[in-house]
Design an enzyme around this catalytic site. Structure first.
Site, PDB file in Angstrom:
ATOM      1  N   GLY A  20       5.686  -0.196  -3.449  1.00  0.00           N
ATOM      2  CA  GLY A  20       4.615  -0.842  -2.693  1.00  0.00           C
ATOM      3  C   GLY A  20       5.020  -1.890  -1.680  1.00  0.00           C
ATOM      4  O   GLY A  20       4.183  -2.626  -1.184  1.00  0.00           O
ATOM      5  N   SER A  26       4.427  -8.291   2.039  1.00  0.00           N
ATOM      6  CA  SER A  26       3.916  -7.600   0.852  1.00  0.00           C
ATOM      7  C   SER A  26       4.102  -8.434  -0.414  1.00  0.00           C
ATOM      8  O   SER A  26       5.148  -9.061  -0.613  1.00  0.00           O
ATOM      9  CB  SER A  26       4.645  -6.263   0.659  1.00  0.00           C
ATOM     10  OG  SER A  26       4.353  -5.381   1.712  1.00  0.00           O
ATOM     11  N   VAL A  74       2.354   8.064  -4.462  1.00  0.00           N
ATOM     12  CA  VAL A  74       1.900   8.005  -5.858  1.00  0.00           C
ATOM     13  C   VAL A  74       0.712   8.925  -6.142  1.00  0.00           C
ATOM     14  O   VAL A  74       0.281   9.042  -7.278  1.00  0.00           O
ATOM     15  CB  VAL A  74       1.568   6.564  -6.318  1.00  0.00           C
ATOM     16  CG1 VAL A  74       2.807   5.686  -6.319  1.00  0.00           C
ATOM     17  CG2 VAL A  74       0.435   5.960  -5.498  1.00  0.00           C
ATOM     18  N   TYR A 164     -15.779  -5.658  -1.503  1.00  0.00           N
ATOM     19  CA  TYR A 164     -14.609  -5.069  -2.188  1.00  0.00           C
ATOM     20  C   TYR A 164     -14.991  -3.695  -2.751  1.00  0.00           C
ATOM     21  O   TYR A 164     -14.154  -2.804  -2.890  1.00  0.00           O
ATOM     22  CB  TYR A 164     -14.077  -6.023  -3.258  1.00  0.00           C
ATOM     23  CG  TYR A 164     -12.639  -5.731  -3.660  1.00  0.00           C
ATOM     24  CD1 TYR A 164     -11.605  -5.781  -2.722  1.00  0.00           C
ATOM     25  CD2 TYR A 164     -12.307  -5.396  -4.972  1.00  0.00           C
ATOM     26  CE1 TYR A 164     -10.296  -5.516  -3.075  1.00  0.00           C
ATOM     27  CE2 TYR A 164     -10.998  -5.124  -5.339  1.00  0.00           C
ATOM     28  CZ  TYR A 164      -9.998  -5.188  -4.391  1.00  0.00           C
ATOM     29  OH  TYR A 164      -8.698  -4.919  -4.751  1.00  0.00           O
ATOM     30  N   LYS A 171     -10.000  -1.272  -9.424  1.00  0.00           N
ATOM     31  CA  LYS A 171      -9.269  -2.351 -10.120  1.00  0.00           C
ATOM     32  C   LYS A 171      -9.762  -2.506 -11.560  1.00  0.00           C
ATOM     33  O   LYS A 171      -8.969  -2.841 -12.452  1.00  0.00           O
ATOM     34  CB  LYS A 171      -9.400  -3.678  -9.368  1.00  0.00           C
ATOM     35  CG  LYS A 171      -8.674  -3.731  -8.030  1.00  0.00           C
ATOM     36  CD  LYS A 171      -7.186  -3.427  -8.136  1.00  0.00           C
ATOM     37  CE  LYS A 171      -6.449  -3.765  -6.843  1.00  0.00           C
ATOM     38  NZ  LYS A 171      -5.048  -3.293  -6.850  1.00  0.00           N
ATOM     39  N   LYS A 201      -2.710 -12.792   3.125  1.00  0.00           N
ATOM     40  CA  LYS A 201      -2.722 -12.003   4.351  1.00  0.00           C
ATOM     41  C   LYS A 201      -1.570 -11.006   4.373  1.00  0.00           C
ATOM     42  O   LYS A 201      -0.438 -11.350   4.711  1.00  0.00           O
ATOM     43  CB  LYS A 201      -2.643 -12.946   5.555  1.00  0.00           C
ATOM     44  CG  LYS A 201      -3.146 -12.336   6.829  1.00  0.00           C
ATOM     45  CD  LYS A 201      -3.276 -13.393   7.908  1.00  0.00           C
ATOM     46  CE  LYS A 201      -2.915 -12.817   9.250  1.00  0.00           C
ATOM     47  NZ  LYS A 201      -2.602 -13.890  10.220  1.00  0.00           N
ATOM     48  N   ALA A 204      -2.486  -4.802   3.696  1.00  0.00           N
ATOM     49  CA  ALA A 204      -3.680  -4.305   3.000  1.00  0.00           C
ATOM     50  C   ALA A 204      -4.885  -5.217   3.184  1.00  0.00           C
ATOM     51  O   ALA A 204      -6.003  -4.837   2.857  1.00  0.00           O
ATOM     52  CB  ALA A 204      -3.378  -4.125   1.508  1.00  0.00           C
TER      53      ALA A 204
HETATM   54  P1  NAD Z   1       0.637  -4.133   1.244  1.00  0.00           P
HETATM   55  O1  NAD Z   1      -0.071  -3.367   2.301  1.00  0.00           O
HETATM   56  O2  NAD Z   1       1.833  -4.865   1.628  1.00  0.00           O
HETATM   57  O3  NAD Z   1       0.955  -3.174   0.011  1.00  0.00           O
HETATM   58  C1  NAD Z   1       0.181  -2.045  -0.327  1.00  0.00           C
HETATM   59  C2  NAD Z   1       1.148  -0.898  -0.500  1.00  0.00           C
HETATM   60  O4  NAD Z   1       0.498   0.271  -0.994  1.00  0.00           O
HETATM   61  C3  NAD Z   1       1.826  -0.494   0.818  1.00  0.00           C
HETATM   62  O5  NAD Z   1       3.216  -0.601   0.678  1.00  0.00           O
HETATM   63  C4  NAD Z   1       1.409   0.964   1.002  1.00  0.00           C
HETATM   64  O6  NAD Z   1       2.390   1.732   1.645  1.00  0.00           O
HETATM   65  C5  NAD Z   1       1.209   1.359  -0.451  1.00  0.00           C
HETATM   66  N1  NAD Z   1       0.489   2.621  -0.662  1.00  0.00           N
HETATM   67  C6  NAD Z   1      -0.810   2.926  -0.360  1.00  0.00           C
HETATM   68  N2  NAD Z   1      -1.090   4.193  -0.725  1.00  0.00           N
HETATM   69  C7  NAD Z   1       0.046   4.706  -1.284  1.00  0.00           C
HETATM   70  C8  NAD Z   1       0.413   5.964  -1.865  1.00  0.00           C
HETATM   71  N3  NAD Z   1      -0.462   6.981  -1.934  1.00  0.00           N
HETATM   72  N4  NAD Z   1       1.671   6.125  -2.353  1.00  0.00           N
HETATM   73  C9  NAD Z   1       2.569   5.121  -2.289  1.00  0.00           C
HETATM   74  N5  NAD Z   1       2.290   3.914  -1.755  1.00  0.00           N
HETATM   75  C10 NAD Z   1       1.047   3.707  -1.260  1.00  0.00           C
HETATM   76  O7  NAD Z   1      -0.478  -5.132   0.656  1.00  0.00           O
HETATM   77  P2  NAD Z   1      -0.484  -6.074  -0.630  1.00  0.00           P
HETATM   78  O8  NAD Z   1      -1.606  -7.015  -0.391  1.00  0.00           O
HETATM   79  O9  NAD Z   1       0.873  -6.570  -0.908  1.00  0.00           O
HETATM   80  O10 NAD Z   1      -0.964  -5.078  -1.788  1.00  0.00           O
HETATM   81  C11 NAD Z   1      -0.216  -4.833  -2.963  1.00  0.00           C
HETATM   82  C12 NAD Z   1      -1.128  -4.872  -4.187  1.00  0.00           C
HETATM   83  O11 NAD Z   1      -1.631  -6.188  -4.334  1.00  0.00           O
HETATM   84  C13 NAD Z   1      -2.329  -3.947  -4.129  1.00  0.00           C
HETATM   85  O12 NAD Z   1      -2.544  -3.365  -5.394  1.00  0.00           O
HETATM   86  C14 NAD Z   1      -3.467  -4.902  -3.813  1.00  0.00           C
HETATM   87  O13 NAD Z   1      -4.706  -4.426  -4.290  1.00  0.00           O
HETATM   88  C15 NAD Z   1      -3.010  -6.116  -4.593  1.00  0.00           C
HETATM   89  N6  NAD Z   1      -3.658  -7.383  -4.235  1.00  0.00           N
HETATM   90  C16 NAD Z   1      -3.641  -7.834  -2.947  1.00  0.00           C
HETATM   91  C17 NAD Z   1      -4.261  -9.050  -2.631  1.00  0.00           C
HETATM   92  C18 NAD Z   1      -4.294  -9.565  -1.208  1.00  0.00           C
HETATM   93  O14 NAD Z   1      -5.170 -10.373  -0.895  1.00  0.00           O
HETATM   94  N7  NAD Z   1      -3.379  -9.168  -0.356  1.00  0.00           N
HETATM   95  C19 NAD Z   1      -4.895  -9.791  -3.641  1.00  0.00           C
HETATM   96  C20 NAD Z   1      -4.877  -9.307  -4.955  1.00  0.00           C
HETATM   97  C21 NAD Z   1      -4.259  -8.093  -5.233  1.00  0.00           C
HETATM   98  O1  0WE Z   2      -6.781  -4.907  -2.830  1.00  0.00           O
HETATM   99  C1  0WE Z   2      -6.974  -5.413  -1.740  1.00  0.00           C
HETATM  100  C2  0WE Z   2      -7.071  -4.543  -0.499  1.00  0.00           C
HETATM  101  C3  0WE Z   2      -6.667  -3.134  -0.774  1.00  0.00           C
HETATM  102  C4  0WE Z   2      -6.932  -2.172   0.343  1.00  0.00           C
HETATM  103  C5  0WE Z   2      -6.968  -2.524   1.684  1.00  0.00           C
HETATM  104  C6  0WE Z   2      -7.182  -1.561   2.659  1.00  0.00           C
HETATM  105  C7  0WE Z   2      -7.300  -1.894   4.120  1.00  0.00           C
HETATM  106  C8  0WE Z   2      -6.940  -0.720   5.006  1.00  0.00           C
HETATM  107  C9  0WE Z   2      -7.143  -0.864   0.004  1.00  0.00           C
HETATM  108  N1  0WE Z   2      -7.373   0.096   0.937  1.00  0.00           N
HETATM  109  C10 0WE Z   2      -7.393  -0.230   2.238  1.00  0.00           C
HETATM  110  N2  0WE Z   2      -7.610   0.763   3.159  1.00  0.00           N
HETATM  111  C11 0WE Z   2      -7.473   0.582   4.485  1.00  0.00           C
HETATM  112  O2  0WE Z   2      -7.722   1.499   5.274  1.00  0.00           O
HETATM  113  N3  0WE Z   2      -7.163  -6.777  -1.661  1.00  0.00           N
HETATM  114  C12 0WE Z   2      -7.251  -7.525  -2.891  1.00  0.00           C
HETATM  115  C13 0WE Z   2      -7.352  -7.521  -0.398  1.00  0.00           C
HETATM  116  C14 0WE Z   2      -8.823  -7.606  -0.145  1.00  0.00           C
HETATM  117  O3  0WE Z   2      -9.490  -6.576   0.401  1.00  0.00           O
HETATM  118  C15 0WE Z   2     -10.825  -6.928   0.470  1.00  0.00           C
HETATM  119  C16 0WE Z   2     -10.991  -8.215  -0.051  1.00  0.00           C
HETATM  120  C17 0WE Z   2      -9.711  -8.658  -0.464  1.00  0.00           C
HETATM  121  C18 0WE Z   2      -9.363  -9.939  -1.097  1.00  0.00           C
HETATM  122  C19 0WE Z   2     -11.911  -6.202   0.943  1.00  0.00           C
HETATM  123  C20 0WE Z   2     -13.175  -6.779   0.907  1.00  0.00           C
HETATM  124  C21 0WE Z   2     -13.355  -8.052   0.376  1.00  0.00           C
HETATM  125  C22 0WE Z   2     -12.273  -8.788  -0.103  1.00  0.00           C
END
Ligand code: NAD
Ligand code: 0WE
Length: 267
Positions: A20, A26, A74, A164, A171, A201, A204
């Site tokens: 990921g 990330s 995945v 969300y 989740k 930030k 995703a």
């Molecule tokens: P990120 O975009 O850096 O990471 C998301 C990853 O998912 C990317 O590397 C993308 O390539 C990968 N991915 C998506 N579909 C895939 C697939 N089919 N096969 C393999 N890889 C795939 O963003 P992030 O914020 O670091 O997200 C990582 C995790 O953290 C996620 O589960 C997200 O829900 C969670 N999360 C994010 C936040 C936030 O605010 N950024 C908060 C809480 C939880």
């Molecule tokens: O898990 C996430 C985001 C995951 C995510 C983000 C994207 C954006 C681009 C999954 N799928 C996609 N598909 C896309 O095409 N977070 C925890 C970050 C997040 O996302 C939100 C949040 C928060 C926090 C969406 C709405 C409200 C709050």
């Protein structure tokens, strides 16, 4: 502290896989940095459906001396099996796994939850929740006796967070899977946990309407009055993946500056 890394030998001699990483922002990379500084040997996977991700991930892997960068989608069992069989055979055993992956069609992260499509539900639950089960299942025969696994989740699973939507349902399934996997693998000594992170930030999080305001609100109202960072997540990750958390399994560990505390927004 933003760029501080913890120097320990907690993970010396341990080998594991991080799925990921998309770029240096990330959450998976925040965890990789802390594990590397604690002596771990790390293999990375990149999502091969996204252009140029391989180059990015290879560069980051190189910067911490990682020799192993493999493609992995995945949503595809064969792709997961290839990663686990390649690394399992090369290393003999796998000590830790980090799953940091979520996906929902962009259209589902806005508007009415009522209008969630069957197709998008299937795709999102598959990539965001089932994939954690699939990854551990494929890795199982190679997992060390005291192996640890970690996934990333968000408050929108157990609670309603506006917009969300479908990701919240995914989740909730993921968090429940953490508990069932912990119960199933616990007797073998394998621990399974999650970090529930506050908004950060990352790729995703970009393009999500009002995300900037969410970050600002979080920083102003969370008890810590801090934005969540990948360093916060990385340090908690080091704890949950190392022997420091021996005896801890099936937990959803909040790293959100206390933002889930009722009344925190009363400031
Ligand atoms: P990120 O975009 O850096 O990471 C998301 C990853 O998912 C990317 O590397 C993308 O390539 C990968 N991915 C998506 N579909 C895939 C697939 N089919 N096969 C393999 N890889 C795939 O963003 P992030 O914020 O670091 O997200 C990582 C995790 O953290 C996620 O589960 C997200 O829900 C969670 N999360 C994010 C936040 C936030 O605010 N950024 C908060 C809480 C939880
Ligand atoms: O898990 C996430 C985001 C995951 C995510 C983000 C994207 C954006 C681009 C999954 N799928 C996609 N598909 C896309 O095409 N977070 C925890 C970050 C997040 O996302 C939100 C949040 C928060 C926090 C969406 C709405 C409200 C709050």
């Amino acid at each position: 502290m933003e760029n501080e890394t913890i120097k320990t030998d907690l993970m010396r001699g341990k080998r594991g896989i991080i799925l990921g990483v998309a770029n240096e922002r990330s959450l998976a990379w925040g965890i990789a940095q802390q594990l590397h500084n604690a002596g771990a040997e790390i293999a990375f996977t990149y999502f091969d459906k996204i252009d140029k991700l391989e180059d990015k991930v290879r560069k980051l892997a190189d910067s911490i001396g990682s020799q192993h960068v493999l493609p992995c989608n995945v949503a595809d069992d064969k792709s997961i099996a290839n990663v686990m069989d390649t690394l399992g055979k090369e290393w003999g055993q796998i000590d830790f796994i980090v799953h940091s992956i979520a996906f929902a069609d962009k259209d589902e992260l806005t508007g009415r939850f009522l209008h969630t499509s069957r197709h998008n539900f299937h795709v999102s639950l598959d990539a965001s929740a089932y994939s954690f089960i699939a990854v551990l299942s494929a890795a199982h025969e190679y997992l060390a006796k005291d192996a640890t696994a970690l996934t990333l989740t968000y408050l929108g699973g157990p609670r309603v967070v506006p917009n969300y939507n479908l990701m919240g349902v995914a989740k909730a399934a993921l968090e429940s899977s953490v508990r069932y996997l912990a119960a199933d693998l616990g007797p073998e000594g394998i621990r399974v946990n999650a970090i529930s992170a506050g908004p950060v930030k990352t790729v995703a999080a970009m393009g999500i309407g009002g995300f900037r305001d969410m970050l600002k609100h979080h920083e102003q109202t969370a008890p810590s009055r801090q934005a969540t960072t990948k360093e916060h997540v990385g340090k908690a990750g080091l704890y949950l993946l190392s022997s420091l958390s021996e005896g801890v399994t099936g937990e959803i560990h909040y790293v959100d500056g206390g933002a889930n505390i009722l009344g925190s927004s009363l400031g």
